[in-house]
Design a protein around this motif. Structure first.
Motif, mmCIF file in Angstrom:
data_model
loop_
_atom_site.group_PDB
_atom_site.id
_atom_site.type_symbol
_atom_site.label_atom_id
_atom_site.label_comp_id
_atom_site.label_asym_id
_atom_site.label_seq_id
_atom_site.Cartn_x
_atom_site.Cartn_y
_atom_site.Cartn_z
ATOM 1 N N THR A 1 0.837 -1.208 0.000
ATOM 2 C CA THR A 1 0.000 0.000 0.000
ATOM 3 C C THR A 1 0.865 1.248 0.000
ATOM 4 N N THR B 1 -2.636 11.847 -4.505
ATOM 5 C CA THR B 1 -2.944 10.565 -3.881
ATOM 6 C C THR B 1 -3.074 10.713 -2.376
ATOM 7 N N GLN B 2 -3.918 9.891 -1.788
ATOM 8 C CA GLN B 2 -4.062 9.789 -0.346
ATOM 9 C C GLN B 2 -4.012 8.317 0.039
ATOM 10 N N MET B 3 -3.513 8.041 1.241
ATOM 11 C CA MET B 3 -3.395 6.668 1.743
ATOM 12 C C MET B 3 -4.157 6.569 3.062
ATOM 13 N N HIS C 1 1.373 4.134 -3.019
ATOM 14 C CA HIS C 1 1.207 5.554 -2.688
ATOM 15 C C HIS C 1 2.478 6.347 -3.037
ATOM 16 N N GLN D 1 3.098 9.351 -5.809
ATOM 17 C CA GLN D 1 3.652 10.655 -5.429
ATOM 18 C C GLN D 1 4.820 11.037 -6.329
ATOM 19 N N VAL E 1 -5.491 5.179 -2.011
ATOM 20 C CA VAL E 1 -4.924 3.842 -1.814
ATOM 21 C C VAL E 1 -5.275 3.375 -0.408
#
Length: 466
Positions: A135, A149-151, A139, A143, A172
């Motif tokens: 994960t 993007t966000q995790m 991510h 980037q 993600v």
């Protein structure tokens, strides 16, 4: 925050007020629902009340009347080994159960998405081992590629606590079996299955239930692309169920060790090299041996899964390769702490079971192994085939003496504490060797969690190397 949709003006009960529970309560309130909160812990209730929420004992008579849904936290059993008493009451009353993952998927797609040039995507990662690293790696690759993007999920923030996705953004999510098991909505764009090994079997009533919880992400989610590790029979079965045939490139098969060149789309690692194949042709190759943040075959499998997921999102192989080299790894997962005199010190405190410890033991050629803690069923006897690279074991914690009996003739020393184990291993280690913390046990005998155990290891290492 993702405001929860579909419950405006309705009562929604929230059971469990940890990180995800409080985030759920805030998101429900933002969406116009009336959250009814409860946790058996007075401290948790006090924290919620400090935010202005009112706590309601969900076991009191009539508490479930008019409740549209009960949202429960992942750690609370809803079926096996027995339902929590509040959940049992909801089942009797016919109140639908859900969790924050289900609420996220029913709420994340907003009307404003119609105005975006590129609709946001959601990537979900599940499996037994490696899902956090996979994960975080996905991510990180996004980037580096400049994609928003966000995790969140089982790593980082709660899913309802993230910002509403923007144009072209990729969310993600790491999802545990506890989360996939109960979510009423599961609709990822890309779903990733890393591998399967025994874990949480009491919560799922055995391996069949455990695998079924993971399988829901694919069977009910219907992802556009499915990235599936096929090194175990469960993964091969899942790929077979999802694909229409071996050339169906909606399924990307992933392996660490097996050549998969006969399928429509596959990514595999052999002898330290990642290869991507599509319809009988090799499309790309990456030398993983020089990627310092991803040592060992188990991390090569993680790299293959992350590569496949980001290729499914349209990223170029060269860009992915660049991002792999800048990935520093996650704390407590094959983490390089430092080096002295040609001896490396590796923190793999997250190796809390024999399967993850076996993978760590196969990642390095000459190991001074720090092992022990609160042993799990079966101890470490099954690690015998993986001890060939171990020069000596240094045993700590509650199960130290039991473990000593299970490692046969392997040279060992019962140290009991982390400071003594690190000190003895560092004193005896020679250039080219690795001092590896891979406990193969839970931490609860000496530490509140594996993170604190890993932090103690790192502190002792820094004392030794100066």
């Amino acid at each position: 925050m993702i405001p929860v949709q579909g419950f405006e003006g309705q009562k929604v009960a929230v059971l469990g007020l940890g990180r995800s529970g409080l985030a759920t309560a805030r998101a429900l309130l933002a969406g116009g629902a009336e959250p009814l909160l409860w946790d058996d812990s007075p401290e948790a209730r006090a924290k919620a009340e400090a935010e202005g929420f009112t706590c309601t004992d969900l076991m009191r008579h009539g508490a479930m009347e008019g409740v549209a849904c009960l949202v429960t936290s992942p750690g609370i059993p809803h079926l096996y080994p027995a339902p929590n008493k509040v959940i049992a009451r909801a089942l009797e009353a016919g109140v639908p159960l859900d969790n924050d993952i289900g609420l996220f998927f029913r709420s994340v797609a907003l009307g404003s998405w119609d105005e975006f040039d590129t609709v946001p995507r959601v990537v979900c990662v599940t499996g037994s081992n490696g899902k956090s690293t996979t994960t975080a790696l996905i991510h990180h690759i996004l980037q580096v590629a400049g994609r928003p993007t966000q995790m969140a999920g089982n790593i980082g923030r709660g899913v309802l606590d993230i910002d509403p996705p923007q144009d072209g953004e990729v969310v993600v999510l790491e999802l545990s079996s506890y989360q996939t098991d109960l979510a009423r909505a599961l609709t990822p764009d890309v779903a990733v299955f890393t591998n399967l090994s025994p874990d949480h079997l009491d919560r799922h009533n055995g391996m069949g239930g455990y695998f079924a919880a993971k399988r829901r992400l694919f069977a009910e989610g219907g992802p556009d692309r499915a990235v599936i590790g096929v090194d175990e029979v469960e993964g091969r079965f899942l790929a077979n169920q999802v694909a229409q045939g071996p050339q169906d490139d909606r399924v990307i098969r992933v392996s660490s060790g097996s050549k998969l060149d006969e399928f429509g789309w596959s990514v595999f690692a052999r002898k330290g090299f990642l290869a991507e194949w599509r319809k009988g042709r090799q499309m790309a190759s990456i030398d993983l041996r020089t990627v310092s943040g991803l040592p060992g075959a188990h991390n090569h499998q993680n790299a293959c899964a992350a590569y496949a997921a980001t290729r499914a999102l349209g990223l170029a192989p060269k860009l992915i390769e660049q991002a792999l080299h800048s990935f520093a790894g996650l704390p407590h997962r094959s983490q390089l702490v430092g080096e002295r005199g040609g001896v490396r010190f590796i923190n793999d405190s997250k190796a809390t079971n024999v399967d993850s410890a076996a993978k760590a033991l196969q990642a390095f050629p000459k190991i001074r192994w720090i092992v022990g803690g609160m042993g799990k069923d079966g101890g470490i006897a099954s690690l015998q085939p993986f001890l060939g690279s171990v020069v000596k074991a240094y045993l700590i914690g509650h199960s130290a003496r039991d473990f000593a009996l299970q490692i046969g003739d392997l040279p060992h020393e019962i140290c009991e504490t982390m400071d003594r184990a690190v000190g003895r291993a560092a004193a005896e280690a020679e250039a080219g060797e690795v001092v590896l913390l891979a406990p193969a046990a839970a931490s609860f005998d000496q530490y509140p969690n594996f993170e604190k155990r890993g932090e103690d290891f790192m502190a002792q290492v820094r004392t030794v190397i100066g």
